[in-house]
Design a protein around this motif. Structure first.
Motif, short mmCIF file in Angstrom:
data_model
loop_
_atom_site.label_atom_id
_atom_site.label_comp_id
_atom_site.label_asym_id
_atom_site.label_seq_id
_atom_site.Cartn_x
_atom_site.Cartn_y
_atom_site.Cartn_z
N ALA A 1 35.13 -62.79 33.38
CA ALA A 1 34.03 -63.70 33.70
C ALA A 1 34.03 -64.07 35.18
CB ALA A 1 34.14 -64.96 32.84
N VAL A 2 35.22 -64.32 35.74
CA VAL A 2 35.32 -64.64 37.17
C VAL A 2 34.88 -63.44 38.01
CG1 VAL A 2 36.93 -65.17 39.04
CG2 VAL A 2 37.10 -66.40 36.87
N ALA A 3 35.36 -62.26 37.64
CA ALA A 3 35.00 -61.05 38.39
C ALA A 3 33.50 -60.78 38.34
CB ALA A 3 35.76 -59.85 37.83
N ASN A 4 32.89 -61.02 37.19
CA ASN A 4 31.45 -60.81 37.06
C ASN A 4 30.66 -61.71 38.00
OD1 ASN A 4 29.01 -59.73 35.65
ND2 ASN A 4 28.80 -61.88 35.05
N LEU A 5 31.05 -62.99 38.06
CA LEU A 5 30.36 -63.92 38.96
C LEU A 5 30.58 -63.52 40.42
CD1 LEU A 5 30.76 -67.51 37.46
CD2 LEU A 5 28.64 -66.29 37.93
N TYR A 6 31.77 -63.04 40.73
CA TYR A 6 32.05 -62.64 42.11
C TYR A 6 31.18 -61.44 42.52
CZ TYR A 6 34.46 -60.78 46.18
OH TYR A 6 34.75 -60.30 47.43
N GLN A 7 31.00 -60.51 41.61
CA GLN A 7 30.30 -59.26 41.95
C GLN A 7 28.79 -59.34 41.77
OE1 GLN A 7 32.73 -56.95 39.19
NE2 GLN A 7 33.67 -55.87 40.91
N ASN A 8 28.30 -60.29 40.98
CA ASN A 8 26.88 -60.37 40.66
C ASN A 8 26.18 -61.34 41.61
OD1 ASN A 8 24.32 -60.78 39.53
ND2 ASN A 8 25.07 -60.52 37.44
N THR A 9 25.65 -60.81 42.69
CA THR A 9 25.02 -61.64 43.72
C THR A 9 23.83 -62.41 43.17
OG1 THR A 9 25.66 -60.03 45.40
CG2 THR A 9 23.98 -61.63 46.01
N GLU A 10 23.04 -61.79 42.33
CA GLU A 10 21.85 -62.45 41.77
C GLU A 10 22.25 -63.66 40.91
OE1 GLU A 10 18.08 -61.35 38.83
OE2 GLU A 10 19.15 -59.75 39.90
N MET B 1 38.34 -79.00 49.25
CA MET B 1 38.56 -77.96 50.25
C MET B 1 38.72 -76.61 49.56
SD MET B 1 41.15 -79.99 52.83
CE MET B 1 41.30 -78.63 53.98
N ALA B 2 39.49 -76.59 48.48
CA ALA B 2 39.70 -75.34 47.74
C ALA B 2 38.39 -74.83 47.15
CB ALA B 2 40.74 -75.56 46.64
N MET B 3 37.60 -75.74 46.58
CA MET B 3 36.32 -75.34 46.00
C MET B 3 35.40 -74.74 47.04
SD MET B 3 35.58 -78.78 43.77
CE MET B 3 36.78 -79.46 42.64
N ILE B 4 35.26 -75.42 48.17
CA ILE B 4 34.33 -74.98 49.21
C ILE B 4 34.73 -73.62 49.77
CG2 ILE B 4 33.46 -75.50 51.52
CD1 ILE B 4 33.64 -78.50 50.72
N ALA B 5 36.04 -73.40 49.91
CA ALA B 5 36.52 -72.15 50.49
C ALA B 5 36.39 -70.97 49.54
CB ALA B 5 37.98 -72.30 50.92
N ALA B 6 36.26 -71.24 48.23
CA ALA B 6 36.32 -70.19 47.22
C ALA B 6 34.99 -69.47 47.04
CB ALA B 6 36.75 -70.79 45.89
N ASP B 7 35.08 -68.23 46.57
CA ASP B 7 33.91 -67.50 46.12
C ASP B 7 33.54 -67.91 44.70
OD1 ASP B 7 33.35 -65.53 48.34
OD2 ASP B 7 35.43 -65.02 47.92
N VAL B 8 34.54 -68.04 43.85
CA VAL B 8 34.36 -68.44 42.45
C VAL B 8 35.51 -69.37 42.09
CG1 VAL B 8 34.10 -67.68 40.05
CG2 VAL B 8 33.30 -66.21 41.91
N VAL B 9 35.22 -70.34 41.23
CA VAL B 9 36.22 -71.32 40.80
C VAL B 9 36.44 -71.17 39.30
CG1 VAL B 9 36.82 -73.77 40.67
CG2 VAL B 9 35.50 -72.91 42.62
N LEU B 10 37.70 -71.13 38.89
CA LEU B 10 38.08 -71.22 37.47
C LEU B 10 38.58 -72.63 37.25
CD1 LEU B 10 38.67 -70.04 34.67
CD2 LEU B 10 40.85 -69.19 35.57
N VAL B 11 37.90 -73.39 36.37
CA VAL B 11 38.14 -74.83 36.30
C VAL B 11 38.24 -75.29 34.86
CG1 VAL B 11 35.65 -75.28 36.51
CG2 VAL B 11 37.27 -77.11 37.03
N THR B 12 39.16 -76.21 34.62
CA THR B 12 39.30 -76.83 33.31
C THR B 12 38.19 -77.87 33.12
OG1 THR B 12 41.68 -76.45 33.27
CG2 THR B 12 40.85 -78.21 31.87
#
Length: 389
Positions: A346-355, A269-280
């Protein structure tokens, strides 16, 4: 007198050991498929909450097996060896029709070998990463397991070449997770705004992983909040003990003011709701890929464990999505590279980089299709054949 695990009489007695949360999920799916094919069946060994909910009898708590790394295992080794010997003696006395070791190769393969030598059919569910490091293990795995159940298509040929019985069953999660998960509907279900950044933080299912990753992810969230003031953070924890441990980390980092929502379970549920995931790094990275979410993969170990592991690696990446795609689809920040500043960037870059996000989603969709089999049914068929049912 040896204790009894299989207190209920049944025509088919299946012993299993699942050493952590991902194994518990696989074990639960397999139990459902085995019950559907063979209703008069009993399960026992060591399992987690999903397996227990299906009637599994566990000799000890699964939490006692959840430890990682060479160095970290040493302090727990006497206890782990006692648990394994005790379970071996119980199973040798009760003689189940089949034993299934689910992942946890350091614990399960020796146990499988003892049981196999005693005439009990054995299966190992989830091949160790022989394609990434120590490929010579294939032969030793065959000495322990009568049957290896492989989650990934590149594994079976390695066992075939060594004369070890192996079956590609695909990954159960690929059949369980929708090909196009609905992020907006999930946010509505969780009561989250649709128009704010949402980041899921998955520091790991084991207490030892939280020791290394929990504080790191909290500090990363603090930096992301500075860049995205309306951001929300979801942190699913596997068990009540890990939830309590994360609460202690929030106190240590004076981070109770961060907009973090903790969940017990409900990682998907958390993954699906998220824009980006930081994961171990671990099985959770595959789950994130199947939910089609961009991710940043991280991992930290003790210095000595990291040096030992690094020398044995055969591939330039450690995250399952990158391994399966055979390239860096998503970033990996490991060990000394895993700092709050670098993870937040890295998380911010994925969030902002639509391509970049679109490319990740496309690759993960193809990966999903390649793993989509009727996994639990195929695994159950192989187990029942092994047990001569």
């Amino acid at each position: 007198m040896t204790e009894k695990l299989f207190a209920r009489p049944a025509k088919l007695k299946v012993a299993m050991v699942a050493g952590e949360a991902s194994g518990d999920l696989l074990g639960a799916h397999l139990m459902d498929a085995l019950k559907a094919a063979h209703p008069d069946i009993a399960f026992a060994g060591i399992g987690g909450p999903r397996m227990l909910a299906r009637g599994f009898v566990s000799q000890v708590s699964q939490e006692r097996l959840a430890v990682r790394g060479y160095v970290e295992v040493l302090s727990r080794l006497p206890e782990l060896l006692r648990i394994r010997r005790r379970l071996r003696d119980t199973l040798l006395a009760e003689k189940p029709d089949v034993f299934i070791g689910i992942d946890a190769p350091d614990f399960n393969l020796q146990l499988e070998k003892w049981l196999k030598q005693a005439g009990i059919p054995t299966a190992h569910y989830v091949s160790p990463s022989v394609w990434a490091w120590r490929p010579e293990r294939v032969v030793k795995i065959g000495e322990s397991a009568d049957q290896v159940l492989c989650l990934f298509p590149m594994e079976k040929p390695l066992y075939d070449a060594a004369g070890v019985n192996a079956t590609f069953v695909g990954h159960p999660l690929a059949g369980e997770i929708a090909m196009q998960p609905d992020r907006e509907a999930m946010r509505d279900q969780l009561g989250l705004p649709r128009d704010v950044p949402v980041f899921a933080l998955l520091p790991g299912s084991r207490k030892s992983e939280l020791d290394y990753m929990g504080g790191l992810y909290i500090e990363t969230a603090r930096l992301l909040l500075q860049q995205f003031p309306d951001a929300q953070f979801l942190v699913p924890l596997a068990t009540r003990p890990t939830l309590d441990q994360f609460d202690r980390l929030l106190s240590e980092h004076k981070a109770w003011d961060l907009p973090i929502r903790k969940l017990i379970g409900h990682a998907q549920m958390a993954m699906i709701a998220a824009d980006v995931v930081l994961v171990t790094s671990g099985t959770a990275t595959l789950e994130v890929a199947l939910t089609k979410r961009p991710m940043v993969i991280s991992y930290k170990l003790s210095w000595l464990t990291y040096q030992l592991v690094k020398r044995k690696l055969k591939l330039p990446y450690v995250g399952l999505p990158n391994i399966l795609a055979k390239r860096f689809v998503v970033p990996e920040l490991l060990q000394h590279e895993a700092t709050p500043a670098k993870l937040a960037a890295a998380v911010a870059n994925l969030y902002q980089n639509t391509e970049a996000r679109d490319e990740v989603i496309s690759t993960f969709t193809e990966l999903h299709r390649s793993l989509q089999q009727d996994s639990a049914r195929l695994a159950a068929q192989a187990i029942l054949k092994l047990a001569a049912c």
